[in-house]
Design an enzyme around this catalytic site. Structure first.
Site, mmCIF file in Angstrom:
data_model
loop_
_atom_site.group_PDB
_atom_site.id
_atom_site.type_symbol
_atom_site.label_atom_id
_atom_site.label_comp_id
_atom_site.label_asym_id
_atom_site.label_seq_id
_atom_site.Cartn_x
_atom_site.Cartn_y
_atom_site.Cartn_z
ATOM 1 N N ASN A 1 -13.623 -27.889 19.877
ATOM 2 C CA ASN A 1 -12.254 -27.622 19.460
ATOM 3 C C ASN A 1 -12.274 -26.784 18.180
ATOM 4 O O ASN A 1 -12.636 -27.282 17.124
ATOM 5 C CB ASN A 1 -11.536 -28.955 19.229
ATOM 6 C CG ASN A 1 -10.103 -28.792 18.768
ATOM 7 O OD1 ASN A 1 -9.615 -27.672 18.605
ATOM 8 N ND2 ASN A 1 -9.427 -29.907 18.549
ATOM 9 N N CYS B 1 -3.770 -26.989 15.253
ATOM 10 C CA CYS B 1 -4.372 -26.316 16.414
ATOM 11 C C CYS B 1 -3.429 -25.357 17.128
ATOM 12 O O CYS B 1 -3.878 -24.499 17.880
ATOM 13 C CB CYS B 1 -4.876 -27.342 17.416
ATOM 14 S SG CYS B 1 -6.119 -28.424 16.745
ATOM 15 N N HIS C 1 -5.205 -25.208 25.110
ATOM 16 C CA HIS C 1 -5.974 -25.665 23.960
ATOM 17 C C HIS C 1 -7.108 -26.561 24.472
ATOM 18 O O HIS C 1 -6.943 -27.282 25.456
ATOM 19 C CB HIS C 1 -5.081 -26.454 23.006
ATOM 20 C CG HIS C 1 -5.805 -26.947 21.792
ATOM 21 N ND1 HIS C 1 -6.553 -26.109 21.003
ATOM 22 C CD2 HIS C 1 -5.924 -28.184 21.247
ATOM 23 C CE1 HIS C 1 -7.096 -26.803 20.026
ATOM 24 N NE2 HIS C 1 -6.734 -28.066 20.149
HETATM 25 N N1 ACO Z 1 -21.070 -40.956 19.940
HETATM 26 C C1 ACO Z 1 -21.390 -42.088 20.551
HETATM 27 N N2 ACO Z 1 -20.536 -43.125 20.719
HETATM 28 C C2 ACO Z 1 -19.303 -42.968 20.200
HETATM 29 C C3 ACO Z 1 -18.904 -41.810 19.533
HETATM 30 C C4 ACO Z 1 -19.840 -40.760 19.409
HETATM 31 N N3 ACO Z 1 -19.555 -39.594 18.805
HETATM 32 N N4 ACO Z 1 -17.627 -41.958 19.146
HETATM 33 C C5 ACO Z 1 -17.245 -43.159 19.558
HETATM 34 N N5 ACO Z 1 -18.249 -43.783 20.191
HETATM 35 C C6 ACO Z 1 -18.250 -45.098 20.804
HETATM 36 C C7 ACO Z 1 -17.180 -45.976 20.214
HETATM 37 O O1 ACO Z 1 -17.676 -46.611 19.053
HETATM 38 C C8 ACO Z 1 -16.923 -46.944 21.325
HETATM 39 O O2 ACO Z 1 -17.922 -47.931 21.325
HETATM 40 P P1 ACO Z 1 -17.563 -49.460 21.666
HETATM 41 O O3 ACO Z 1 -17.049 -49.442 23.066
HETATM 42 O O4 ACO Z 1 -18.860 -50.146 21.492
HETATM 43 O O5 ACO Z 1 -16.515 -49.838 20.661
HETATM 44 C C9 ACO Z 1 -17.104 -46.105 22.576
HETATM 45 O O6 ACO Z 1 -17.900 -44.975 22.185
HETATM 46 C C10 ACO Z 1 -15.818 -45.626 23.203
HETATM 47 O O7 ACO Z 1 -15.016 -45.046 22.199
HETATM 48 P P2 ACO Z 1 -13.550 -44.573 22.502
HETATM 49 O O8 ACO Z 1 -12.869 -44.145 21.253
HETATM 50 O O9 ACO Z 1 -12.855 -45.585 23.359
HETATM 51 O O10 ACO Z 1 -13.825 -43.290 23.411
HETATM 52 P P3 ACO Z 1 -12.793 -42.427 24.219
HETATM 53 O O11 ACO Z 1 -13.200 -42.385 25.614
HETATM 54 O O12 ACO Z 1 -11.374 -42.736 23.874
HETATM 55 O O13 ACO Z 1 -13.083 -40.977 23.634
HETATM 56 C C11 ACO Z 1 -12.312 -39.325 22.088
HETATM 57 C C12 ACO Z 1 -12.876 -40.718 22.252
HETATM 58 C C13 ACO Z 1 -13.306 -38.304 22.597
HETATM 59 C C14 ACO Z 1 -12.073 -39.060 20.607
HETATM 60 C C15 ACO Z 1 -11.007 -39.222 22.882
HETATM 61 O O14 ACO Z 1 -10.170 -40.314 22.571
HETATM 62 C C16 ACO Z 1 -10.290 -37.937 22.597
HETATM 63 O O15 ACO Z 1 -10.725 -36.876 22.990
HETATM 64 N N6 ACO Z 1 -9.137 -38.001 21.917
HETATM 65 C C17 ACO Z 1 -8.409 -36.832 21.544
HETATM 66 C C18 ACO Z 1 -9.203 -36.162 20.517
HETATM 67 C C19 ACO Z 1 -8.611 -34.882 20.131
HETATM 68 O O16 ACO Z 1 -7.871 -34.327 20.842
HETATM 69 N N7 ACO Z 1 -8.940 -34.430 18.965
HETATM 70 C C20 ACO Z 1 -8.433 -33.252 18.468
HETATM 71 C C21 ACO Z 1 -7.082 -33.487 17.954
HETATM 72 S S1 ACO Z 1 -6.826 -32.457 16.723
HETATM 73 C C22 ACO Z 1 -6.242 -31.136 17.337
HETATM 74 O O17 ACO Z 1 -6.518 -30.643 18.372
HETATM 75 C C23 ACO Z 1 -5.386 -30.615 16.329
#
Ligand code: ACO
Length: 380
Positions: free
Chosen positions: A279, A111, A249
């Site tokens: 993203n 990224c 970003h």
């Molecule tokens: N839709 C519905 N529910 C979902 C989804 C989805 N797409 N994905 C996960 N869930 C559920 C999970 O199963 C979990 O359920 P549970 O509580 O029953 O186990 C619940 O939602 C919470 O999941 P978490 O992983 O705890 O959610 P969190 O609030 O941490 O958000 C996320 C997840 C959005 C991925 C966050 O951690 C994040 O943004 N991380 C960074 C991601 C990122 O930056 N990615 C790009 C990196 S790559 C780059 O830029 C190079």
């Protein structure tokens, strides 16, 4: 001293829009969850290869700078989903543009690729190696997405943008940066199926599995982008009060808010695109920059801060002094070929390719520059 002014800018977003509601028809997710956890409402899916998106963005940037492709000394192609590895994709862009005397190389720091490209091109201008450069950030993430994995399928989109850099006696363009890599966290984001290590297996292009520890990436990203921002500000003798606009970003709205809180930048000084594009990896910051200029959020002499992170985990924060001009010298009429289908059609085609019946013979590889929907297969 020579500086590298940003004199041209252009973007190209594919027209097909994949909404959260569209995604909910193919995976177990919903609009509320995606908006609350990420801020993303929709993203774009490309119907052409990445280099074609880049070609349009680059023509717009060149027109904006009022120069011809033949004047370019350098093309830097920032991407982790480049259409070709050998020959590099920057050379494909050189051909499409007719930028015959330009050196051309790809750069992949995921990224952060556009910003690392901005660093290297600026350094080559400052040291007198080249005088005029094109730096692009582009991504065709949909090709490599695991569309059955809701943890990642909701987060990413495709797009491209480009800037022109020209040697200048005025202190403008990139005036400082902090670069880094938290390699002990590199396992938090790995796309299995991308890279030569998978070449001896029966892996087809796009048949990927994502290792993705979202919460760990979240923490590392917030910490790393904040640290890098504080470092570059201190290095350049500035404080956050000197910053006119943050162009970060955009992986997740909550990450951007958390970084802003840590470094003391209010959201009204932060330019956002995450809601409409998700993203776009390397394309995210340059697309946001172009849209900030178009929206009148960048004024002559403004100081911009651009923190970013990517797989690796690579980190950076770039400090840019904007020049005198915030309007294009000219505009380009370059456009993508039209697309009559929907984003779901494109995603459906990408998913279908993973089925064994969809695999084509290794002997009939299409040119990636000529066809977007044909998928090359690695020879066994
Ligand atoms: N839709 C519905 N529910 C979902 C989804 C989805 N797409 N994905 C996960 N869930 C559920 C999970 O199963 C979990 O359920 P549970 O509580 O029953 O186990 C619940 O939602 C919470 O999941 P978490 O992983 O705890 O959610 P969190 O609030 O941490 O958000 C996320 C997840 C959005 C991925 C966050 O951690 C994040 O943004 N991380 C960074 C991601 C990122 O930056 N990615 C790009 C990196 S790559 C780059 O830029 C190079």
């Amino acid at each position: 001293m020579t500086h590298a002014a940003i004199t041209g800018w252009g973007k190209c977003l594919p027209p097909a829009t994949l909404t959260n509601a569209d995604l909910a028809t193919i995976i177990d997710t919903n609009d509320d969850w995606i908006v609350q956890r990420t801020g993303i409402r929709e993203r774009r899916i490309t119907h052409v290869p990445a280099v074609q998106l880049t070609h349009v963005a680059a023509q717009r940037a060149l027109a904006c700078a009022g120069i011809e492709a033949g004047q370019l000394d350098l093309i830097v192609y920032g991407s982790c989903s480049a259409d070709e590895a050998v020959p590099n994709t920057a050379s494909g862009l050189q051909v499409l543009l007719g930028a015959k005397r330009a050196a051309a190389y790809d750069i992949n720091t995921a990224c952060t690729s556009f910003l690392y490209g901005l660093s290297t091109a600026t350094a080559l201008i400052k040291t007198g190696v080249v005088r005029t450069a094109l730096v692009v950030g582009v991504e065709y993430i949909s090709q490599y997405m695991d569309w059955s994995n809701r943890n990642v399928a909701v987060l990413f989109g495709d797009g491209a943008a480009a800037v022109v850099l020209q040697a200048s006696d005025r202190e403008e363009g990139l005036i400082g940066e902090a670069l880094g890599c938290i390699a002990d966290a590199r396992q938090t984001l790995r796309v299995r199926g991308m890279g030569a290590v998978y070449g001896n297996r029966d892996v087809m292009l796009g048949d990927t599995q994502w290792d993705f520890d979202g919460q760990e990436i979240f923490k590392r990203a917030v910490h790393g982008m904040s640290e890098a921002s504080n470092t570059v500000l201190a290095k350049c003798g500035k404080t956050i009060a000197d910053i006119d606009l943050l162009v970060p970003h955009q992986a997740n709205l909550r990450i951007i808010e958390a970084v802003g809180k840590r470094i003391g930048a209010s959201m009204d000084r932060t330019f956002l695109t995450v809601h409409k594009y998700g993203n776009m990896s390397a394309a995210t910051v340059p697309v946001a920059l172009v849209e900030a200029i178009e929206a009148g959020r960048v004024q002559p002499g403004n100081l911009l801060l651009m923190p970013a992170f990517g797989a690796g985990l690579t980190l950076c924060s770039h400090l840019v002094r904007w020049g005198e001009r915030v309007t294009p010298i000219a505009t380009s009429d370059a456009e993508l070929p039209p697309f009559e289908g929907t984003a779901l059609d494109l995603v459906g085609a990408l998913r279908a390719k993973k089925e064994p019946a969809g695999r084509s013979a290794a002997g009939s590889l299409p040119s990636p520059l000529a066809s977007s929907l044909m998928v090359p297969v690695l020879p066994r």
